[in-house]
Design a protein around this motif. Structure first.
Motif, PDB file in Angstrom:
ATOM      1  N   PRO A  43      57.673 118.670  16.412  1.00 32.79           N
ATOM      2  CA  PRO A  43      58.757 118.407  17.364  1.00 32.79           C
ATOM      3  C   PRO A  43      58.489 119.171  18.660  1.00 32.79           C
ATOM      4  O   PRO A  43      57.601 120.036  18.715  1.00 32.79           O
ATOM      5  CB  PRO A  43      59.996 118.943  16.634  1.00 32.79           C
ATOM      6  N   LYS A  44      59.265 118.867  19.682  1.00 34.38           N
ATOM      7  CA  LYS A  44      59.090 119.524  20.979  1.00 34.38           C
ATOM      8  C   LYS A  44      60.384 120.229  21.375  1.00 34.38           C
ATOM      9  O   LYS A  44      61.476 119.759  21.066  1.00 34.38           O
ATOM     10  CB  LYS A  44      58.703 118.500  22.042  1.00 34.38           C
ATOM     11  N   ILE A  45      60.215 121.340  22.077  1.00 39.31           N
ATOM     12  CA  ILE A  45      61.330 122.052  22.691  1.00 39.31           C
ATOM     13  C   ILE A  45      61.154 121.861  24.188  1.00 39.31           C
ATOM     14  O   ILE A  45      60.181 122.333  24.772  1.00 39.31           O
ATOM     15  CB  ILE A  45      61.306 123.555  22.332  1.00 39.31           C
ATOM     16  N   VAL A  46      62.073 121.115  24.799  1.00 31.76           N
ATOM     17  CA  VAL A  46      61.958 120.826  26.227  1.00 31.76           C
ATOM     18  C   VAL A  46      63.111 121.491  26.976  1.00 31.76           C
ATOM     19  O   VAL A  46      64.170 121.773  26.408  1.00 31.76           O
ATOM     20  CB  VAL A  46      61.910 119.305  26.500  1.00 31.76           C
ATOM     21  N   ASP A  47      62.890 121.719  28.251  1.00 37.19           N
ATOM     22  CA  ASP A  47      63.857 122.475  29.035  1.00 37.19           C
ATOM     23  C   ASP A  47      65.209 121.791  29.211  1.00 37.19           C
ATOM     24  O   ASP A  47      66.218 122.448  29.298  1.00 37.19           O
ATOM     25  CB  ASP A  47      63.274 122.811  30.405  1.00 37.19           C
ATOM     26  N   GLY A  48      65.251 120.477  29.273  1.00 34.86           N
ATOM     27  CA  GLY A  48      66.518 119.801  29.496  1.00 34.86           C
ATOM     28  C   GLY A  48      67.023 120.058  30.909  1.00 34.86           C
ATOM     29  O   GLY A  48      66.280 120.451  31.794  1.00 34.86           O
ATOM     30  N   ASP A  49      68.322 119.849  31.141  1.00 32.95           N
ATOM     31  CA  ASP A  49      68.903 119.977  32.481  1.00 32.95           C
ATOM     32  C   ASP A  49      68.944 121.429  32.967  1.00 32.95           C
ATOM     33  O   ASP A  49      68.523 121.732  34.076  1.00 32.95           O
ATOM     34  CB  ASP A  49      70.311 119.391  32.510  1.00 32.95           C
ATOM     35  N   LEU A  50      69.480 122.324  32.154  1.00 36.03           N
ATOM     36  CA  LEU A  50      69.597 123.738  32.527  1.00 36.03           C
ATOM     37  C   LEU A  50      69.155 124.608  31.361  1.00 36.03           C
ATOM     38  O   LEU A  50      69.979 125.095  30.590  1.00 36.03           O
ATOM     39  CB  LEU A  50      71.047 124.073  32.899  1.00 36.03           C
ATOM     40  N   PRO A  51      67.854 124.821  31.198  1.00 31.49           N
ATOM     41  CA  PRO A  51      67.397 125.607  30.052  1.00 31.49           C
ATOM     42  C   PRO A  51      67.894 127.057  30.133  1.00 31.49           C
ATOM     43  O   PRO A  51      67.957 127.631  31.220  1.00 31.49           O
ATOM     44  CB  PRO A  51      65.877 125.546  30.176  1.00 31.49           C
ATOM     45  N   PHE A  67      72.808 129.420  24.944  1.00 29.78           N
ATOM     46  CA  PHE A  67      71.545 128.779  24.577  1.00 29.78           C
ATOM     47  C   PHE A  67      71.636 127.284  24.867  1.00 29.78           C
ATOM     48  O   PHE A  67      72.531 126.595  24.357  1.00 29.78           O
ATOM     49  CB  PHE A  67      71.239 129.017  23.090  1.00 29.78           C
ATOM     50  N   ARG A  68      70.703 126.768  25.700  1.00 29.96           N
ATOM     51  CA  ARG A  68      70.684 125.359  26.083  1.00 29.96           C
ATOM     52  C   ARG A  68      69.239 124.859  26.164  1.00 29.96           C
ATOM     53  O   ARG A  68      68.510 125.185  27.105  1.00 29.96           O
ATOM     54  CB  ARG A  68      71.356 125.146  27.446  1.00 29.96           C
ATOM     55  N   TYR A  69      68.839 124.103  25.163  1.00 34.20           N
ATOM     56  CA  TYR A  69      67.528 123.458  25.171  1.00 34.20           C
ATOM     57  C   TYR A  69      67.661 122.095  24.504  1.00 34.20           C
ATOM     58  O   TYR A  69      68.614 121.848  23.760  1.00 34.20           O
ATOM     59  CB  TYR A  69      66.459 124.300  24.452  1.00 34.20           C
ATOM     60  N   THR A  70      66.697 121.221  24.751  1.00 36.25           N
ATOM     61  CA  THR A  70      66.661 119.901  24.128  1.00 36.25           C
ATOM     62  C   THR A  70      65.477 119.852  23.169  1.00 36.25           C
ATOM     63  O   THR A  70      64.386 120.311  23.503  1.00 36.25           O
ATOM     64  CB  THR A  70      66.529 118.792  25.200  1.00 36.25           C
ATOM     65  N   PHE A  71      65.717 119.296  21.995  1.00 35.60           N
ATOM     66  CA  PHE A  71      64.673 119.119  20.991  1.00 35.60           C
ATOM     67  C   PHE A  71      64.387 117.631  20.862  1.00 35.60           C
ATOM     68  O   PHE A  71      65.313 116.813  20.863  1.00 35.60           O
ATOM     69  CB  PHE A  71      65.115 119.639  19.627  1.00 35.60           C
ATOM     70  N   THR A  72      63.109 117.280  20.737  1.00 37.79           N
ATOM     71  CA  THR A  72      62.728 115.878  20.526  1.00 37.79           C
ATOM     72  C   THR A  72      61.690 115.806  19.415  1.00 37.79           C
ATOM     73  O   THR A  72      60.958 116.770  19.166  1.00 37.79           O
ATOM     74  CB  THR A  72      62.156 115.238  21.809  1.00 37.79           C
ATOM     75  N   ASP A  73      61.627 114.646  18.764  1.00 34.60           N
ATOM     76  CA  ASP A  73      60.625 114.405  17.731  1.00 34.60           C
ATOM     77  C   ASP A  73      60.314 112.918  17.699  1.00 34.60           C
ATOM     78  O   ASP A  73      61.153 112.084  18.036  1.00 34.60           O
ATOM     79  CB  ASP A  73      61.135 114.868  16.360  1.00 34.60           C
TER      80      ASP A  73
END
Length: 168
Positions: A43-51, A67-73
């Motif tokens: 999976p990936k941890i991406v910054d998103g709008d306001l990491p 804590f604010r991050y976006t996860f994708t897979d």
């Protein structure tokens, strides 16, 4: 041949046949999840709008770390974990990119240790993680690592570590 020897050969033969039959049925495609078998990507941890948090960010004891991050897979996400621990000895983690100014090395007296797992709803390939964590007021101020691990449903894991500082 003795009767007991024939009897033992019969038992060995029957056990061998049952073992072969059992192995043939246990490998059928009905017992596996196609997503788990085919998923070969982390999976990936991406910054998103306001990491948040980001390297070298500073907080005071009692502050809330948002804590604010976006996860994708590529297939399906599983869960994530947040860990916070002191960096009073100046150790590093391979994902930490920050060249933050470090306090002098010191021995912990009352360090902050945080380690919490969080579920991700089933079936998602993307998830905006939002967790508010309050810094305890009675911890040692200083250098800390804020680490997040995201695991997908297949068990693949990605890690991100950032350096933060807790002030008085």
């Amino acid at each position: 041949m003795k009767r007991s020897t024939i009897y033992l050969l019969y038992i060995y033969f029957a056990a061998a046949v049952m073992g072969i039959a059992g192995s043939l049925t246990s490998c059928s495609s009905d017992d596996t999840d196609d997503t788990t078998v085919n998923d070969q990507e982390k999976p990936k941890i991406v910054d998103g709008d306001l990491p948040n948090p980001i390297d070298c960010q500073q907080y005071h004891r009692g502050d809330v770390i948002a804590f604010r991050y976006t996860f994708t897979d590529n297939a399906e996400l599983g869960n994530f974990n947040i860990e916070i621990h002191n960096n009073f000895d100046h150790h590093t983690h391979s994902t930490s990119a920050g060249d933050c100014t470090l306090d002098p090395k010191k021995n912990p007296v009352s360090p902050w240790v945080y380690n919490q797992d969080y579920p991700i709803p089933s079936g998602l390939k993307s998830y905006d993680a939002k967790v508010d964590i309050t810094c305890p007021k009675d911890i040692d101020p200083g250098n800390y690592h804020f680490m997040v691990r995201v695991t997908d449903k297949s068990g693949w894991q990605q890690l991100k570590a950032v350096s933060i500082k807790i002030l008085e």
